[in-house]
Design a protein around this motif. Structure first.
Motif, PDB file in Angstrom:
ATOM      1  N   TRP A   1       1.102  -1.109   0.111  1.00 28.96           N
ATOM      2  CA  TRP A   1       0.085   0.110  -0.051  1.00 28.96           C
ATOM      3  C   TRP A   1       0.981   1.321  -0.016  1.00 28.96           C
ATOM      4  CZ3 TRP A   1      -5.235   0.093   2.863  1.00 28.96           C
ATOM      5  CH2 TRP A   1      -5.938  -1.304   2.447  1.00 28.96           C
ATOM      6  N   THR A   2       0.558   2.210  -0.937  1.00 29.96           N
ATOM      7  CA  THR A   2       1.240   3.505  -0.985  1.00 29.96           C
ATOM      8  C   THR A   2       0.347   4.477  -0.331  1.00 29.96           C
ATOM      9  OG1 THR A   2       2.655   2.699  -2.925  1.00 29.96           O
ATOM     10  CG2 THR A   2       2.487   5.143  -2.699  1.00 29.96           C
ATOM     11  N   ILE A   3       0.887   5.101   0.665  1.00 24.31           N
ATOM     12  CA  ILE A   3       0.055   6.105   1.226  1.00 24.31           C
ATOM     13  C   ILE A   3       0.865   7.220   1.138  1.00 24.31           C
ATOM     14  CG2 ILE A   3      -0.786   6.645   3.505  1.00 24.31           C
ATOM     15  CD1 ILE A   3       0.438   3.538   3.666  1.00 24.31           C
ATOM     16  N   THR A   4      -0.122   8.403   0.815  1.00 21.30           N
ATOM     17  CA  THR A   4       0.539   9.869   0.527  1.00 21.30           C
ATOM     18  C   THR A   4      -0.387  10.873   1.392  1.00 21.30           C
ATOM     19  OG1 THR A   4       1.155   9.033  -1.607  1.00 21.30           O
ATOM     20  CG2 THR A   4       1.188  11.598  -1.162  1.00 21.30           C
ATOM     21  N   ASN A   5       0.294  11.575   2.056  1.00 19.77           N
ATOM     22  CA  ASN A   5      -0.177  12.806   2.422  1.00 19.77           C
ATOM     23  C   ASN A   5      -0.072  14.136   1.586  1.00 19.77           C
ATOM     24  OD1 ASN A   5      -1.195  14.968   4.125  1.00 19.77           O
ATOM     25  ND2 ASN A   5       0.501  14.842   5.725  1.00 19.77           N
ATOM     26  N   VAL A   6      -1.317  14.523   1.055  1.00 22.18           N
ATOM     27  CA  VAL A   6      -1.067  15.547   0.079  1.00 22.18           C
ATOM     28  C   VAL A   6      -1.485  16.847   0.492  1.00 22.18           C
ATOM     29  CG1 VAL A   6      -1.811  13.965  -1.928  1.00 22.18           C
ATOM     30  CG2 VAL A   6      -3.557  15.408  -0.804  1.00 22.18           C
ATOM     31  N   ASN A   7      -1.586  17.087   2.010  1.00 22.35           N
ATOM     32  CA  ASN A   7      -1.978  18.272   2.440  1.00 22.35           C
ATOM     33  C   ASN A   7      -0.405  19.159   2.448  1.00 22.35           C
ATOM     34  OD1 ASN A   7      -4.348  16.876   4.686  1.00 22.35           O
ATOM     35  ND2 ASN A   7      -4.419  18.917   3.543  1.00 22.35           N
ATOM     36  N   THR A   8      -0.734  20.405   2.538  1.00 20.96           N
ATOM     37  CA  THR A   8       0.417  21.159   2.625  1.00 20.96           C
ATOM     38  C   THR A   8       0.773  21.552   3.902  1.00 20.96           C
ATOM     39  OG1 THR A   8      -0.584  22.375   0.744  1.00 20.96           O
ATOM     40  CG2 THR A   8       1.021  23.674   1.930  1.00 20.96           C
ATOM     41  N   PHE A   9      -0.127  21.765   5.058  1.00 19.79           N
ATOM     42  CA  PHE A   9       0.393  21.963   6.430  1.00 19.79           C
ATOM     43  C   PHE A   9      -0.121  20.792   7.253  1.00 19.79           C
ATOM     44  CE2 PHE A   9      -0.889  26.114   4.501  1.00 19.79           C
ATOM     45  CZ  PHE A   9       0.243  26.658   4.562  1.00 19.79           C
ATOM     46  N   LEU A  10      -1.214  20.001   7.211  1.00 22.98           N
ATOM     47  CA  LEU A  10      -1.527  19.180   8.090  1.00 22.98           C
ATOM     48  C   LEU A  10      -0.850  17.770   8.071  1.00 22.98           C
ATOM     49  CD1 LEU A  10      -5.651  19.747   7.836  1.00 22.98           C
ATOM     50  CD2 LEU A  10      -4.040  19.978   9.947  1.00 22.98           C
TER      51      LEU A  10
END
Length: 489
Positions: free
Chosen positions: A406-415
């Protein structure tokens, strides 16, 4: 007043890649009169908290009421209680068996545990054993709640190896407040592998749950969803900035970040050595020596500290260098170790702790994108793959026996976010295109993602069939919809 956005922006700076070592804190945190320091929270929490006034308790170990037929049976009652969390005040909390945090269960791999949970609160609850491999009916589904006045039995077969797990409430839209007010505790599984080592044990094997909280001027907990700014007092085992008396010998500390939102970077104030020996799913393959340990909400780390290097009378602070945009006076100190006596010590940390099997060839790959509205709206929804949690929807179907990446990505800028998967322990195989560091070399069930991070994990689904959750374990975020379901068929 700082907004959530400005606080998060500052958090990125303090948590950046080695940019802040914590050395600048040492003159303040290690000063001889540190025990006289107080913290005067701002805003709604106007309570001045005197540091190092209260002793840090060790949560009681629960005794089974029956061991018949090879099953350890326990009774827990969820009920309100009043506790001295900050010096001089009695605070209303929610508890298991009147303990804040809850009592510890010490289990053994291969021996079944049954816990009868009695709900004497005035709201529904659901008990999730975080990190456990259990049948779906015992997983603590958000929608399968225990109504006020009812009871429910949870069965934990403990077929997995040793691990430092924890249990907490998971009733949807209520889990955030319930955990915040106290519904959490440790569940420690041991096995022959762990028992065969000479690690610190008994009174020298100490669970420590670290978290934040906010209080009003009467000493009562202040709860508001997604209130990162307002939770400005640090607790260890349910006490604000406590002290803990130790002998001049090695200790094993099982650290748990039980915060709703706050992550920590922990170090001793003199920068001396910590030996990390374990993570979420038990011991690492081998120990590694470091001067700091990072934890996000729900993550665990087992460390060994050798206090024999300090003379009796030494007081050494465990500090936090991930300030999250807040002042060092509030967030820079967690607890103080007081070396009060000598003691014999035959424990040791071997160079090899366990052997993990090679990962199988993956049978499938999936992607998970984590995202939340980054405005200052406290009720902003959270998304996994652009969907809000729906208990009637299955988001991923998995073949029993499959081993998936599983490839997990956080696309938020600040959070920031983190990713927790029920049922399985996984292996971190890549972080931002590189091999994981030694802290992520073992078995994990929760993994940290700063804004822009991408992490690959591999999990094998060869135990139970049924429906389970995956979600952000910044638990306010999951309560706001950042949660999904997979089904093993």
């Amino acid at each position: 007043m700082a907004t959530r956005r400005t606080v998060l922006r500052a958090s990125l700076v303090t948590a950046g890649a080695g940019a802040f070592t914590g050395a600048a804190l040492t003159p303040l945190l290690a000063r001889p009169d540190a025990e006289a320091a107080t913290v005067a929270p701002a805003g709604a929490a106007a309570l001045a908290v005197e540091k190092f006034k209260l002793a840090m308790p060790i949560p009681p170990v629960l005794t089974p009421y029956s061991t018949a037929d090879g099953v350890d049976r326990y009774l827990m009652t969820m009920k309100p209680a009043r506790k001295e969390i900050v010096p001089g005040f009695q605070t209303d909390v929610l508890t298991y068996n009147g303990s804040f945090p809850g009592p510890t269960i010490r289990a053994r791999s291969g021996r079944t545990v049954e816990v009868l949970q009695v709900n004497n609160l005035d709201m529904p609850t659901s008990v999730h054993l975080h990190g456990a491999s259990v049948a779906p009916e015992n997983d603590g589904s958000p929608m399968e709640t225990i109504e006020p006045g009812d009871v429910r039995s949870y069965t934990y077969p403990n077929k997995q190896p040793h691990a430092s797990l924890w249990y907490h409430d998971h009733a949807h839209h209520m889990e955030s407040e319930h955990v915040y007010r106290g519904l959490a505790g440790s569940y420690l599984i041991t096995d022959a592998v762990e028992q065969g080592l000479s690690l610190p044990s008994g009174a020298y094997d100490v669970p420590i749950a670290i978290r934040d909280a906010g209080f009003d001027d009467t000493g009562q907990l202040v709860y508001k969803m997604n209130d990162f700014d307002g939770r400005d007092t640090l607790l260890a085992n349910g006490k604000a900035y406590p002290y803990f008396q130790v002998a001049a010998r090695k200790y094993r500390f099982r650290l748990l970040d039980s915060s709703n939102l706050r992550s920590f970077t922990l170090r001793l104030a003199d920068g001396s050595e910590l030996i990390q020996i374990g993570s979420d799913g038990g011991l690492l393959p081998k120990p590694f020596r470091t001067d700091s340990v990072e934890l996000s909400p729900g993550e665990r780390a087992d460390i060994v500290i050798d206090f024999s290097r300090y003379p009796v009378g030494t007081k050494i602070v465990l500090e936090n260098t991930n300030l999250g945009g807040g002042p060092v006076e509030k967030f820079g100190q967690v607890l103080r170790f007081d070396v009060v006596r000598t003691a014999a010590d035959t424990s040791q940390v071997p160079s090899v702790l366990r052997t993990l099997p090679a990962l199988p060839t993956p049978t499938a790959e999936r992607s998970v994108v984590m995202r939340m509205d980054e405005s200052d709206n406290p009720n902003a929804p959270g998304y996994l793959n652009d969907k809000v949690y729906d208990p009637e929807r299955i988001d991923a179907f998995i073949r029993h026996g499959a081993s998936e990446v599983w490839t997990i990505t956080n696309v938020n800028t600040f959070l920031p976010h983190n990713f927790h998967m029920h049922l399985v322990q996984f292996r971190v195989i890549e972080r931002n295109g590189k091999a994981p560091g030694p802290a992520e070399s073992g078995l994990k069930d929760t993994v940290w993602l700063m804004p822009g991070d991408t992490v690959k994990v591999q999990a094998t689904f060869d135990t139970y069939r049924g429906t389970y959750l995956y979600h952000c374990h910044l638990i306010d975020h999951s309560a706001m919809g950042m949660m999904a379901q997979f089904k093993v068929t």
